[in-house]
Design an enzyme around this catalytic site. Structure first.
Site, PDB file in Angstrom:
ATOM      1  CB  CYS A  46       5.779 -27.279  -2.810  1.00 30.34           C
ATOM      2  SG  CYS A  46       5.878 -28.119  -1.214  1.00 30.34           S
ATOM      3  CB  CYS A  63       3.067 -34.688  -2.573  1.00 33.53           C
ATOM      4  SG  CYS A  63       3.580 -34.161  -0.918  1.00 33.53           S
ATOM      5  CB  CYS A 108       1.087 -32.078  -5.140  1.00 33.14           C
ATOM      6  SG  CYS A 108       0.833 -30.324  -4.794  1.00 33.14           S
ATOM      7  CB  CYS A 162      -9.938 -24.037   3.241  1.00 32.93           C
ATOM      8  SG  CYS A 162     -11.477 -24.868   3.726  1.00 32.93           S
ATOM      9  CB  CYS A 201     -10.062 -24.839   7.818  1.00 31.88           C
ATOM     10  SG  CYS A 201      -9.086 -26.363   7.894  1.00 31.88           S
ATOM     11  CB  CYS A 245      -9.991 -30.566   8.507  1.00 33.43           C
ATOM     12  SG  CYS A 245     -10.476 -30.781   6.783  1.00 33.43           S
ATOM     13  NE  ARG A 282     -14.716 -30.010   3.554  1.00 34.02           N
ATOM     14  CZ  ARG A 282     -13.805 -29.346   4.259  1.00 34.02           C
ATOM     15  NH1 ARG A 282     -12.733 -28.883   3.672  1.00 34.02           N
ATOM     16  NH2 ARG A 282     -13.977 -29.146   5.549  1.00 34.02           N
TER      17      ARG A 282
HETATM   18  S1  SF4 Z   1       0.859 -31.625  -1.276  1.00 37.93           S
HETATM   19 FE1  SF4 Z   1       1.917 -30.237  -2.732  1.00 37.93          FE
HETATM   20  S2  SF4 Z   1       2.045 -28.253  -1.660  1.00 37.93           S
HETATM   21 FE2  SF4 Z   1       1.612 -29.839  -0.080  1.00 37.93          FE
HETATM   22  S3  SF4 Z   1       3.660 -30.501   0.689  1.00 37.93           S
HETATM   23 FE3  SF4 Z   1       3.102 -31.931  -0.981  1.00 37.93          FE
HETATM   24  S4  SF4 Z   1       4.057 -31.015  -2.841  1.00 37.93           S
HETATM   25 FE4  SF4 Z   1       3.969 -29.390  -1.272  1.00 37.93          FE
END
Ligand code: SF4
Length: 410
Positions: free
Chosen positions: A65, A69, A72, A109, A142, A202, A272
């Site tokens: 990605c 974040c 993550c 999901c 979802c 959600c 959840r």
């Molecule tokens: S949570 Fe993870 S997969 Fe989703 S946008 Fe952020 S870095 Fe990318």
């Protein structure tokens, strides 16, 4: 305890507590914990009986990605040794989904890593949803694809999606500390786009990223205000190779207090237990069922959960039952609000909003800001109840199911 009597009475009437009352739940002691769980349990049973909704995650596209974040394992620069693969073919995703439904899941999901989908990605997901609904027209789908552009939510709705997941994750005040490549406002905008297109919203949170009690209360009230129909509560899974790898500051007791606070603020909304259930609640998971009415079955996006059969055994042993395909999840008045909001093309005015354990999901407070926490985690003092030890042994990278040759865990 006056606080719990007040919260129970409000919850049974479907009323939201004050912010001070929500904070007071997080400040209760371990000696009061069973009373807190019992009070939240009365509210849970009032609106959801003893039903547990099972949701099943299919990671359509894993890793790589461009977003950052910090919680993550799929983020830009992540050194976590997770599975990395590009879009599953519709039949591959449908096979994975079928296993989850066969295991008792009512909702599938579909999650893909990334900032947001291209129009071509919407086409791919459209084909995937068709393959899943061909096999089982009743299954709820979802979708969780990140930030949506104009008209993409409408396209997903027209293609058969039932819901869209996009978590707010943390408070507006600390959002910039966990992610720099998009904003809290971007996330709110996507939840509103999804809801406005007639998709059930959600949206949830991640606890354990170094946020304060006030941050947790802020995000939970924001979710209620946004009109989320389901609120996934993720507990940070501190993956090795991510900036928050050392954020082990949750205890089972803390997790139960957080779940109870979320329940009191969202008495009649699906709550959840999402990512981190096994890692942080551990042997206390069954107590969580007395508060939340929904869990993920089996594995998460990039980490393994306990065996799907163990989830089912736990539900039965704790005296709960798996929610069937023909049963409504939300109480009638909440479903009416959701339907009215969807028909009217906007978020409900009811105090409720949306979330997932998705790519943008399953993830786990003490009192300094998350970015700071990420930067100096190694020097951070042990948080509430922390045993001050790293528990990397609890995090198992997913090596089975979608994107592998091995059978899914369901
Ligand atoms: S949570 Fe993870 S997969 Fe989703 S946008 Fe952020 S870095 Fe990318």
């Amino acid at each position: 305890m006056d606080l719990l009597d007040t919260l129970t009475a409000k919850g049974l009437r479907g009323e939201v507590p004050t912010r001070e009352e929500a904070l007071a739940v997080l400040a209760t002691t371990d000696d009061e914990l069973l009373d807190v769980v019992a009070a939240a349990g009365k509210v849970r049973r009032r609106w959801f009986g003893r039903r547990v909704k099972l949701n099943y995650l299919v990671n359509l596209k894993s890793g790589l990605c461009p977003e950052d974040c910090s919680y993550c394992s799929q983020r830009l620069g992540s050194k976590a040794e997770i599975l990395k693969y590009t879009w599953l073919k519709p039949d591959q995703a449908a096979d994975a989904a079928r296993a989850g439904v066969a295991g008792g899941a009512k909702r599938v999901c579909l999650v893909a890593s990334g900032r947001g989908p291209t129009d071509r990605d919407i086409d791919r997901v459209t084909d995937t949803m068709a393959a899943i609904k061909d096999a089982d027209p009743e299954v709820e789908i979802c979708v969780c694809l990140g930030l949506l552009s104009d008209n993409q939510a409408e396209r997903l709705k027209a293609a058969g999606a039932d819901a869209y997941n996009h978590n707010l994750n943390t408070s507006e005040g600390t959002y910039g500390a966990i992610t720099s490549t998009h904003t809290y406002a971007d996330r709110v905008d996507t939840v509103q786009k999804a809801h406005g297109a007639g998709l059930s919203a959600c949206s949830g949170l991640i606890a354990g990223m170094g946020e304060s009690d006030e941050d947790l209360v802020d995000v939970v009230f924001a979710l209620r205000e946004l009109g989320s129909d389901s609120v996934p509560v993720n507990f940070l899974i501190p993956f090795e190779g991510t900036p928050l790898a050392k954020e082990w500051n949750l205890t089972p007791q803390r997790c139960l207090r957080i779940l109870a606070m979320v329940r009191f603020v969202n008495p009649d909304t699906e709550v959840r237990i999402a990512g981190g259930r096994e890692v942080h609640l551990r042997t206390m998971q069954p107590l969580g069922l007395h508060i939340a009415n929904s869990i993920f079955l089996g594995d998460y996006l990039t980490s393994e959960g306990q065996a799907g059969q163990t989830d089912l055994d736990m539900i039965k042993d704790a005296g709960f039952e798996v929610e069937g395909a023909g049963e409504a999840t939300l109480p009638r008045h909440r479903a009416d609000i959701a339907e009215a909001a969807q028909a009217g093309g906007g978020c409900g005015t009811a105090a409720s909003a949306c979330g997932s354990g998705g790519g943008c999901g399953p993830c786990g407070g003490h009192s300094h800001a998350p970015a700071q926490a990420a930067a100096d985690a190694a020097d951070a003092p042990a948080a509430e109840g922390s045993d001050d030890e790293l528990r990397s042994d609890l995090v198992k990278v997913r090596r089975r199911g979608a994107g592998t040759e091995l059978a899914p865990n369901a």
